[in-house]
Design a protein around this motif. Structure first.
Motif, PDB file in Angstrom:
ATOM      1  N   TYR A 136       3.325  82.435  -4.662  1.00 28.96           N
ATOM      2  CA  TYR A 136       4.311  81.916  -5.323  1.00 28.96           C
ATOM      3  C   TYR A 136       4.550  82.832  -6.500  1.00 28.96           C
ATOM      4  CZ  TYR A 136       7.926  78.814  -7.433  1.00 28.96           C
ATOM      5  OH  TYR A 136       9.030  78.302  -8.082  1.00 28.96           O
ATOM      6  N   LYS A 188       4.956  87.630  -8.138  1.00 25.16           N
ATOM      7  CA  LYS A 188       6.011  88.366  -8.837  1.00 25.16           C
ATOM      8  C   LYS A 188       5.916  88.545 -10.347  1.00 25.16           C
ATOM      9  CE  LYS A 188       9.640  87.737  -5.515  1.00 25.16           C
ATOM     10  NZ  LYS A 188      10.840  87.135  -5.286  1.00 25.16           N
ATOM     11  N   LEU A 189       4.899  87.759 -11.039  1.00 26.66           N
ATOM     12  CA  LEU A 189       4.686  87.548 -12.137  1.00 26.66           C
ATOM     13  C   LEU A 189       3.747  88.646 -12.771  1.00 26.66           C
ATOM     14  CD1 LEU A 189       4.228  83.764 -13.189  1.00 26.66           C
ATOM     15  CD2 LEU A 189       6.120  85.255 -14.093  1.00 26.66           C
ATOM     16  N   VAL A 231      10.375  78.173 -12.472  1.00 22.60           N
ATOM     17  CA  VAL A 231      11.591  78.356 -11.956  1.00 22.60           C
ATOM     18  C   VAL A 231      11.792  79.881 -11.707  1.00 22.60           C
ATOM     19  CG1 VAL A 231      14.094  78.378 -12.371  1.00 22.60           C
ATOM     20  CG2 VAL A 231      12.524  76.170 -13.095  1.00 22.60           C
ATOM     21  N   LEU A 232      11.568  80.571 -12.796  1.00 24.03           N
ATOM     22  CA  LEU A 232      11.910  82.402 -12.787  1.00 24.03           C
ATOM     23  C   LEU A 232      11.365  83.123 -11.712  1.00 24.03           C
ATOM     24  CD1 LEU A 232      13.773  83.345 -14.841  1.00 24.03           C
ATOM     25  CD2 LEU A 232      12.088  84.406 -16.085  1.00 24.03           C
ATOM     26  N   PRO A 233      10.168  82.743 -11.475  1.00 20.06           N
ATOM     27  CA  PRO A 233       9.455  83.688 -10.324  1.00 20.06           C
ATOM     28  C   PRO A 233      10.314  83.231  -8.900  1.00 20.06           C
ATOM     29  CG  PRO A 233       7.592  82.314 -11.489  1.00 20.06           C
ATOM     30  CD  PRO A 233       9.230  81.990 -11.748  1.00 20.06           C
ATOM     31  N   LYS A 234      10.898  82.195  -8.688  1.00 19.00           N
ATOM     32  CA  LYS A 234      11.710  81.978  -7.591  1.00 19.00           C
ATOM     33  C   LYS A 234      12.964  82.758  -7.553  1.00 19.00           C
ATOM     34  CE  LYS A 234      13.253  78.020  -4.813  1.00 19.00           C
ATOM     35  NZ  LYS A 234      13.550  76.653  -4.619  1.00 19.00           N
TER      36      LYS A 234
END
Lengths: 329, 221
Positions: free
Chosen positions: A293, A296-297, B216-219
């Motif tokens: 999850y 992407k960070l 919320v932002l990674p989604k």
């Protein structure tokens, strides 16, 4: 990385941390139980960590030979005298701190060269300059942080020390006896400072100047009031019990207000910690069940998001620290 | 220049700014005329710069001039007054507490104030020393009271200026210290009272930002 592996690693880290905490709590309890019934005086015994510490400082002392001949290095090292406790005078010197900084710079430069040899870093002047700057200023920041922690503890015990000295003086003790009594009763970092004041008096320095030196070491505003009152009292030839009674009355109201504030706002310190942990716990929870999850960070724009989170944490901690500070306005 | 200011601004406004600047003390270099004139010139400059912006120029120029009008006073005077209030009150409490040590052993109030302000060196005593040089203690204390932002301290300084003996002065100082302590207690109670609201708002903003960025932002990235 395999998501299953991430889950396993997280689980093992949390388990190890819990086991470490439980062992620490258990050993602390056992220590307290044993110390009550032990015939051996634990004051004479030095722990393993202290023995290693002394050996390290003695080794650094041997490396000092020659450095103390340079006036510039002596001048630069003089500011480290405030970090040395009275009980450490035997094996610590100011110049040792400068030697440690030099050793760290040399160590970082060697690591740099090794990294360049193994092609981990490019040949770059910036990394070398950065190593020198980190090696020179990094230890200063660390020592200053430790010193500030000590000063905060001293400021909490200052009122108690004044009360003890004032009541001893009211019982017709001399100032040296009062200081000795206070340093024997009060356990904490202020003990060291009271002993230093006692030593100053033994050397013939006046009490006002001894407290002035204390103020120069710690820079606490409360100590400024003490040495100003002592200076005034010494000019007017007033007795120490009158001066210390005045000092005690001055601090009494201040500390009562601070105590009231601390009592009323104590619960917010716990709430603050819980609020800080909520995002972390959510991260661990989600990472455990859905490890991909947060992938992407860690790449691209995600790094800016992480920086934003760190900034939000820093600003929040800073504002709450100001809100919960028991300062008199 | 003063005529221009008197022509543009009403007398009550000029007096209000004057009393605020006087509260900044005798070491302050700012004068009422220089403050008002400099603000006027800068406001005209800002207006002229922003009006050149197409379409929204007039609106932006008016907005920024109004913003600048209040910010200038806040930065140059109000913020300094708040700091001075805190500093002078702390220094005065320290000074009067030490003064109580030997108040009755002096021949006169003037000797007491002169000698003690020479030994105890802080912002309050520096101001007092300057005023005691040209005046007697009564005039000096009255002058000092007009330059102190703290109302309680200013009133007590006026009372001290009319007392004749050291014993009277001692009683006034004790009353002053009691009143300042009560004032501190009141402000502390206010601070404690507002703490839950401030803390709640801060926590909500923090959690919305951090959880929004983290969860919320990674989604949607």
């Amino acid at each position: 990385m395999n998501p299953f592996v991430i889950q396993i690693i997280l689980f093992i880290c949390i388990l190890l941390f819990i086991i470490y905490l439980l062992k620490l709590i258990n050993s602390l309890k056992r220590d307290i139980h044993i110390s009550k019934f032990s015939l051996d005086s634990t004051l004479q015994k030095k722990s393993l960590v202290t023995s290693i510490d002394i050996k390290l400082w003695n080794l650094i002392d041997k490396l000092n030979n020659g450095l103390s001949n340079y006036n510039l290095i002596n001048k630069l090292s003089s500011k480290y005298s405030k970090y040395i406790l009275k009980s450490e005078y035997d094996y610590k010197k100011e110049i040792n701190y400068f030697s440690i900084k030099l050793l760290i710079i040399i160590g970082l430069l060697i690591l740099n060269i090794i990294a360049i040899c193994f092609n981990l870093f490019p040949v770059n002047l910036i990394t070398i300059i950065l190593s020198i700057l980190i090696g020179y200023f990094g230890p200063d920041l660390f020592w200053q942080y430790l010193f500030q922690k000590r000063v905060n503890k001293i400021s909490k015990d200052l009122h108690l020390s004044i009360r003890t000295i004032s009541s001893s003086l009211n019982n017709n003790s001399s100032i040296k006896e009062a200081l000795k009594y206070a340093s024997s009763i009060i356990k904490g970092d202020i003990n060291d400072e009271l002993e230093k004041i006692y030593d100053d008096l033994e050397y013939g320095i006046s009490l006002a100047n001894a407290y002035k030196r204390f103020y120069k070491r710690c820079k606490l505003k409360d100590i400024k009031y003490i040495y100003k009152a002592l200076e005034y009292g010494e000019v007017l030839n007033l007795s120490y019990d009158v001066i210390f009674n005045n000092i005690y009355n001055y601090f009494k109201n201040k500390y009562e207000l601070e105590e009231k504030f601390t009592k009323e706002t104590d619960v917010y310190n716990y709430l603050f910690l819980i609020v800080l942990l909520i995002p972390l716990l959510l991260y661990i929870f989600i990472a455990f069940f859905k490890p991909m999850y947060f992938n992407k960070l860690y790449t691209g724009y995600g790094i800016f998001v992480l920086l934003g989170i760190i900034l939000a944490y820093t600003i929040f901690i800073y504002i709450v620290k100001i809100l919960l500070e028991a300062k008199n306005e | 220049m003063n005529n221009i200011i008197a022509f543009i601004y009403p007398k009550t406004y000029i007096n209000k700014i004057d009393s605020k600047i006087k509260s900044l003390g005798s070491f302050n270099k700012l004068t009422t005329s220089s403050f008002i004139l400099s603000r006027l010139i800068l406001e005209c400059l800002i207006f002229l710069i922003f009006i050149l912006i197409p379409i929204y120029g007039l609106l932006l120029s008016i907005l920024f001039v109004i913003l600048f009008h209040f910010l200038y006073e806040d930065i140059l005077i109000t913020s300094k007054l708040i700091t001075r209030n805190k500093d002078m009150t702390k220094d005065a409490i320290m000074y009067f507490n030490i003064l109580l040590l030997n108040i009755n052993n002096y021949k006169s109030i003037e000797d007491l104030l002169l000698i003690s302000s020479n030994i105890i060196n802080n912002r309050f005593t520096k101001q007092l020393k300057v005023l005691l040089k040209g005046n007697n203690y009564q005039e000096a204390l009255l002058e000092l009271s007009s330059s102190i932002p703290n109302g309680i301290l200013a009133d007590y300084l006026k009372d001290m200026s009319i007392c004749k003996s050291n014993q009277e002065l001692e009683i006034i100082i004790h009353n002053l210290l009691n009143d300042l302590n009560e004032n501190n207690l009141e402000s502390l109670n206010k601070k404690i009272g507002l703490l839950p609201l401030k803390f709640t708002i801060l926590v909500i903003i923090f959690l919305v930002i951090v959880l929004g960025l983290l969860i919320v932002l990674p989604k949607y990235m």
